[in-house]
Design a protein around this motif. Structure first.
Motif, PDB file in Angstrom:
ATOM      1  N   GLY A 232      -4.223  11.475   6.867  1.00 46.67           N
ATOM      2  CA  GLY A 232      -3.935  12.325   5.721  1.00 46.67           C
ATOM      3  C   GLY A 232      -4.503  11.835   4.399  1.00 46.67           C
ATOM      4  N   GLU A 237      -4.799  15.702  -1.744  1.00 51.60           N
ATOM      5  CA  GLU A 237      -4.202  16.979  -1.364  1.00 51.60           C
ATOM      6  C   GLU A 237      -4.019  17.950  -2.524  1.00 51.60           C
ATOM      7  OE1 GLU A 237      -1.991  15.124   2.577  1.00 51.60           O
ATOM      8  OE2 GLU A 237      -0.863  15.344   0.698  1.00 51.60           O
ATOM      9  N   LEU A 257      -1.123  14.679   7.081  1.00 52.69           N
ATOM     10  CA  LEU A 257      -0.933  14.712   5.640  1.00 52.69           C
ATOM     11  C   LEU A 257      -0.646  13.297   5.152  1.00 52.69           C
ATOM     12  CD1 LEU A 257       1.238  17.954   5.219  1.00 52.69           C
ATOM     13  CD2 LEU A 257      -1.209  17.689   4.759  1.00 52.69           C
ATOM     14  N   GLU A 260       4.217  11.810   5.893  1.00 54.32           N
ATOM     15  CA  GLU A 260       4.692  12.506   7.083  1.00 54.32           C
ATOM     16  C   GLU A 260       6.089  12.019   7.467  1.00 54.32           C
ATOM     17  OE1 GLU A 260       0.233  13.109   9.042  1.00 54.32           O
ATOM     18  OE2 GLU A 260       1.625  11.679   9.947  1.00 54.32           O
ATOM     19  N   HIS A 279       0.941  16.974  13.015  1.00 58.04           N
ATOM     20  CA  HIS A 279       0.400  15.734  13.588  1.00 58.04           C
ATOM     21  C   HIS A 279       0.602  15.702  15.105  1.00 58.04           C
ATOM     22  CE1 HIS A 279      -0.587  11.291  12.501  1.00 58.04           C
ATOM     23  NE2 HIS A 279      -1.144  11.632  13.656  1.00 58.04           N
TER      24      HIS A 279
END
Length: 312
Positions: A232, A237, A257, A260, A279
């Protein structure tokens, strides 16, 4: 002779009940926990000679409080949750499972890509809602449907998974190109500028953290898709959410991400044309069976004095 003490800190994601721990239990006196909060690691592992962990972190401070520990087995390929230098300094062997999920992760890349381009799930949902039954025509589609043949697939990283994704891309008639560490920034920029699909397959290091950021996202074609099944934190992001909402790229699909589980107000939840899966690319039954087998064989090899898959 008594068996060595082994504690599994977080076994649930590997084995929610459909696999067997019996081969491991034949090698050691096992205590298996579904999950272990950080504050309970030392208590649960205090007498363990062997620890198995998937995502439960083992810091230098934690390792210093586990005097009996001789071995750490990672129930995964990535081992960034372990301070491997501290483990080495304490004479603790750390082993991972390097290749169990290659095919499954590559398969998931194309599951994500096909959803971005063919929108199977979206249209199947409209049929269930009754739209086809009410349709005036024999066929309809809500989004452009994109054929993969002739598109350029840019892979960031050329390891086992990247190479397997490349093979699948070629089978779909895609042109394949790679950006690697050896190629440097110029090669990365070229791949980002010229690819219709960019898929990340590189490890998380200081050099690759936020590799995909506001600057690199500006290099992508407006019609490009971004896929991440690697780590991630390779992606900034908030910057990706802003780029998607601004139409700088056509869509993104992520199986990982930075945090998590992610927070409830994650900016990518509401970003334009962004798919997120929890995931699970690694988690096919076949891949988890291989993971269980290799993790057990890693323990067996260590106990016989010839450890394999050592990462420290």
């Amino acid at each position: 002779m008594s068996l060595p003490s082994l504690v599994v800190l977080d076994g649930y994601t590997l084995n929610p009940g459909d696999l067997s721990w019996a081969p491991l239990e034949a090698l050691a006196a096992c205590t298996i926990h579904d999950r272990t909060p950080t504050e309970e690691i030392v208590t649960r592992g205090a007498k363990a000679e062997l620890l198995l962990t998937n995502k439960t972190p083992l810091s230098a401070a934690t390792l210093a409080q586990l005097p009996a520990l001789r071995y750490i087995g990672v129930l995964a390929t990535g081992y960034n949750i372990i301070d491997v230098a501290a483990a080495r300094a304490r004479g603790v062997t750390v082993c991972n499972v390097p290749t169990y999920g290659t095919r499954s992760v590559a398969q998931h890349v194309f599951a994500l890509l096909l959803e971005l381009t063919q929108h199977v799930g979206l249209h199947a949902a409209t049929v269930r809602e009754g739209r086809w039954a009410r349709s005036a025509d024999f066929s309809y589609w809500d989004t452009p449907l994109i054929e993969l043949e002739g598109l350029t697939l840019g892979l960031i990283g050329a390891g086992r998974i990247g190479q397997t994704v490349a093979d699948l891309g070629r089978a779909f008639g895609m042109r394949v190109q790679f950006a690697t560490r050896a190629g440097g920034a110029a090669e990365l920029a070229h791949v980002l500028r010229t690819s219709d699909v960019v898929s990340l397959h590189c490890p998380l290091t200081d050099a690759t953290r936020n590799l995909i950021n506001a600057d690199s996202l500006r290099l992508l074609k407006p019609g490009a898709f971004l896929i991440n099944t690697s780590r991630g934190p390779l992606i900034d992001e908030p910057a990706l959410a802003a780029a998607l909402n601004a139409g700088q790229l056509a869509g993104a699909a992520l199986d990982v991400l930075a945090t998590e589980p992610p927070p409830a107000a994650h900016p990518l939840y509401t970003a334009r044309n962004c798919l997120i899966t929890p995931h699970l690319a690694w988690a096919t039954t076949a891949a988890r069976t291989r993971l269980m087998h290799v993790a057990t064989e890693n323990v067996r090899a260590f106990l016989t004095g010839a450890p394999v898959n050592v990462v420290n």
